[in-house]
Design a protein around this motif. Structure first.
Motif, PDB file in Angstrom:
ATOM      1  N   GLY A  13       1.242  -0.644   0.037  1.00  0.00           N
ATOM      2  CA  GLY A  13      -0.270  -0.132   0.358  1.00  0.00           C
ATOM      3  C   GLY A  13       0.756   1.827   0.193  1.00  0.00           C
ATOM      4  O   GLY A  13       0.555   2.349   0.041  1.00  0.00           O
ATOM      5  N   ASP A 287      -0.559  -2.328   9.557  1.00  0.00           N
ATOM      6  CA  ASP A 287      -2.487  -2.750   9.305  1.00  0.00           C
ATOM      7  C   ASP A 287      -2.852  -0.970   8.728  1.00  0.00           C
ATOM      8  O   ASP A 287      -4.093  -1.674   8.391  1.00  0.00           O
ATOM      9  CB  ASP A 287      -2.592  -2.729  10.789  1.00  0.00           C
ATOM     10  N   ASP A 288      -3.019  -0.762   9.070  1.00  0.00           N
ATOM     11  CA  ASP A 288      -3.756   1.021   8.906  1.00  0.00           C
ATOM     12  C   ASP A 288      -2.868   1.075   7.128  1.00  0.00           C
ATOM     13  O   ASP A 288      -4.257   1.692   6.491  1.00  0.00           O
ATOM     14  CB  ASP A 288      -1.998   2.421   9.415  1.00  0.00           C
ATOM     15  N   ILE A 290      -3.519  -1.450   4.856  1.00  0.00           N
ATOM     16  CA  ILE A 290      -3.936  -2.193   3.928  1.00  0.00           C
ATOM     17  C   ILE A 290      -5.506  -2.616   4.348  1.00  0.00           C
ATOM     18  O   ILE A 290      -5.526  -4.092   4.203  1.00  0.00           O
ATOM     19  CB  ILE A 290      -2.386  -3.633   4.109  1.00  0.00           C
ATOM     20  N   GLY A 291      -5.208  -1.753   6.051  1.00  0.00           N
ATOM     21  CA  GLY A 291      -7.340  -2.933   6.118  1.00  0.00           C
ATOM     22  C   GLY A 291      -7.658  -2.265   5.809  1.00  0.00           C
ATOM     23  O   GLY A 291      -9.138  -2.813   5.637  1.00  0.00           O
ATOM     24  N   ARG A 292      -7.969  -1.317   4.480  1.00  0.00           N
ATOM     25  CA  ARG A 292      -8.740  -0.813   3.770  1.00  0.00           C
ATOM     26  C   ARG A 292      -9.083  -2.090   2.180  1.00  0.00           C
ATOM     27  O   ARG A 292     -10.138  -2.264   2.209  1.00  0.00           O
ATOM     28  CB  ARG A 292      -8.425   0.265   2.690  1.00  0.00           C
ATOM     29  N   ALA A 293      -7.620  -2.327   1.863  1.00  0.00           N
ATOM     30  CA  ALA A 293      -7.446  -4.289   1.089  1.00  0.00           C
ATOM     31  C   ALA A 293      -8.331  -5.205   1.552  1.00  0.00           C
ATOM     32  O   ALA A 293      -8.952  -5.848   1.542  1.00  0.00           O
ATOM     33  CB  ALA A 293      -5.917  -4.229   0.845  1.00  0.00           C
ATOM     34  N   SER A 294      -8.651  -4.992   2.883  1.00  0.00           N
ATOM     35  CA  SER A 294      -8.352  -6.625   3.813  1.00  0.00           C
ATOM     36  C   SER A 294     -10.066  -6.487   3.333  1.00  0.00           C
ATOM     37  O   SER A 294     -10.555  -7.301   3.696  1.00  0.00           O
ATOM     38  CB  SER A 294      -8.053  -6.328   5.421  1.00  0.00           C
ATOM     39  N   TYR A 295     -10.364  -5.041   3.886  1.00  0.00           N
ATOM     40  CA  TYR A 295     -11.975  -5.111   4.032  1.00  0.00           C
ATOM     41  C   TYR A 295     -12.301  -4.824   2.161  1.00  0.00           C
ATOM     42  O   TYR A 295     -13.518  -6.085   2.052  1.00  0.00           O
ATOM     43  CB  TYR A 295     -12.304  -3.792   3.940  1.00  0.00           C
ATOM     44  N   ILE A 296     -11.869  -4.788   1.349  1.00  0.00           N
ATOM     45  CA  ILE A 296     -12.279  -5.307   0.457  1.00  0.00           C
ATOM     46  C   ILE A 296     -12.653  -6.735  -0.199  1.00  0.00           C
ATOM     47  O   ILE A 296     -13.797  -7.107  -0.621  1.00  0.00           O
ATOM     48  CB  ILE A 296     -11.168  -4.540  -0.874  1.00  0.00           C
ATOM     49  N   ASN A 299     -15.492  -8.477   0.725  1.00  0.00           N
ATOM     50  CA  ASN A 299     -16.765  -8.225   0.236  1.00  0.00           C
ATOM     51  C   ASN A 299     -16.755  -8.752  -1.444  1.00  0.00           C
ATOM     52  O   ASN A 299     -17.282  -8.361  -1.389  1.00  0.00           O
ATOM     53  CB  ASN A 299     -17.522  -6.435   0.454  1.00  0.00           C
TER      54      ASN A 299
END
Length: 518
Positions: A13, A287-288, A290-296, A299
């Protein structure tokens, strides 16, 4: 260490150029390490039969405890033991910091013992014969029942050769009236021997140097202090003698560096300790990122989630674990300098595993559905047509007995269970093949089959058991048929008479009467 952080950051990221060092501050944390050693001893007792020889001091039983305690105390207080402990602790900081809780100094040169009379034999080494029938070493003769004569079928009377006037030697004591004492081994006494072993008990006291932070000292030594010998600058040891022991102290100056850095407008702080910049505390800045990527990923659809995970190095490493090889989450986090938390790795791994299993689920269900139906039908057809019974008869001819039908049903069920076990492997291979086709990758790990094998195997075995019970229960029993024939049939066909036995023609002769001879 900055290069390693940039390497861990790159491809997750952000890039290495996004890493910006804001400030570096160096500190020196002073820590006192004090090893307190006290020489003491431990004693052990053993019981022997008879008198024990060697370097043993014999005393009476009442004074034994007091004597060996004073003897071991005097030996442990010798100056050479204190010097040995000092040499071990001051040989090097590494040995002094990791000496352990106990240092063995060898065994005491002398032992202490007391000799006591055996209570069973009263010091004689022998005990009376325990045969209740033994009287002065003699027992009643078994052959003539104590009469001294033998009766030869009423014809004559002769003297018994096994005894003397109806008495014979007791086999327990062999006529000696006494037995060897077992508890003391026929020695008549017991010896209790006390031996001692000298050792030094070591305890460590860790405290910050004057003017230094106590919380840092606690944090640095919460998992042990032995590593400080290589991480810091250790002073020469100082030795202080005390009653029955000695104290050895060191002062360790541990370098501590605090680094403030920024990644994409967010600031972090890392701490390094020791001469080799050992990581002390590092925030999970990945974590900050790739946190958005893990949420994607959560879903996204199955194939899309695996495609998106290729764009982030941490997620791609987790993807490799899910598809190819199993690695602990802690090792995976350590490969990224622990800048990513284990909890995030576990969360992403479970997400990808669920999507991998969803890709293979339909294929696995199809395999189990067709296999369960086919195997159950085949087992029932083989049982109904008698093929299983013929197979058993080729190995065990006695299976043609009336209970052979139940045995054939049991063997058919075992073959069905074994076939279902093979189906589990085939279904896993089919599911992996589906994952390979959808993801266009060489996946090696078998997907999870969930509860489908349990439901399919339970249903298949239940159907087979019910149908086998109907087939076996409805089959005629030859033994029962022969017993339940109508009375008219039994009367029409009388059973043939058994052939005469060979000894039926032998005449019966009454034996003569023989007078009783006394």
């Amino acid at each position: 260490m900055t290069k390693r952080l940039k390497a861990a950051l790159d491809g997750n990221g952000a890039t290495a150029d996004d890493f910006e060092t804001l400030a570096l501050r160096q500190h020196m944390q002073g820590i006192y390490v004090v090893a307190k050693a006290g020489v003491t001893w431990t004693a052990e007792s053993k019981v022997y039969n008879g008198v024990v020889r060697g370097d043993i001091h014999y005393v009476n039983e009442a004074a034994l405890k007091k004597t060996y305690r004073s003897g071991f105390d005097a030996f442990a207080a010798r100056p050479e033991h204190i010097r040995t402990v000092e040499q071990l602790l001051t040989a090097s900081p590494q040995k002094g910091f990791a000496a352990g809780d106990r240092i063995d100094l060898g065994a005491a040169p002398a032992a202490y013992a007391c000799n006591t009379t055996c209570d069973d034999c009263r010091g004689n080494g022998q005990v009376p014969c325990n045969n209740l029938q033994c009287l002065y070493g003699k027992v009643r003769c078994w052959y003539c029942d104590g009469r001294g004569n033998a009766d030869l079928s009423g014809r004559q009377v002769i003297r018994c050769s096994a005894c003397s006037y109806g008495q014979m030697n007791c086999r327990t004591c062999n006529g000696l009236m006494r037995l060897q004492c077992g508890p003391c081994g026929s020695t008549g006494s017991h010896t209790v021997v006390w031996t001692g072993r000298i050792h030094a008990d070591v305890s460590y006291e860790i405290r910050p140097a004057q003017g230094h932070r106590e919380d840092w000292t606690t944090a640095l030594t919460k998992d042990g202090h032995a590593w400080l010998a290589d991480a810091g600058f250790v002073s020469k040891p100082s030795v202080v003698h005390r009653d029955g022991g000695a104290s050895v102290g060191w002062e360790v100056n541990v370098p501590v560096m605090i680094q403030k850095f920024r990644i994409k407008e967010k600031e972090y702080e890392a701490r390094y300790v020791g001469r080799n910049d050992r990581m002390w505390r590092l925030p999970h800045f990945l974590d900050d990122l790739i946190g958005r990527a893990s949420y994607i990923l959560e879903n996204a659809k199955g194939a899309d989630a695996f495609s998106l995970s290729r764009n982030v190095r941490v997620l791609d490493a987790i993807r490799s674990v899910v598809l190819d090889r199993d690695r602990p989450d802690q090792i995976l986090a350590a490969s990224f300098e622990n800048a990513v938390s284990v909890s995030l790795i576990e969360k992403v791994r479970r997400t990808l595993e669920s999507k991998r299993d969803a890709i293979a689920r339909s294929t696995i269900r199809s395999v189990w559905t067709y296999a369960a139906v086919a195997l159950t039908a085949g087992a029932l057809v083989a049982l109904a047509s008698g093929q299983i019974r013929l197979l058993l008869a080729s190995f065990h001819p006695n299976q043609q007995q009336p209970d052979a039908a139940a045995g054939a049903a049991l063997v058919g069920g075992l073959f069905l269970a074994a076939s279902l076990g093979i189906t589990w492997l085939l279904a896993g291979l089919a599911g992996r093949s589906a994952v390979r086709t959808v993801l266009q990758t060489d996946a090696e790990r078998l997907p999870s089959q969930g509860r489908t094998p349990i439901f399919a195997a339970a249903g298949s075995l239940a159907v087979y058991a019910a149908c086998a019970y109907l087939l076996v229960g409805g089959s005629p029993n030859p033994a029962a048929a022969s017993v339940s024939r109508p009375a008219s049939v039994a009367a029409a066909r009388p059973a043939p008479a058994p052939p005469p036995l060979p000894f039926d023609s032998i005449p019966h002769v009454k034996p003569p009467t023989v007078p009783w001879i006394r």
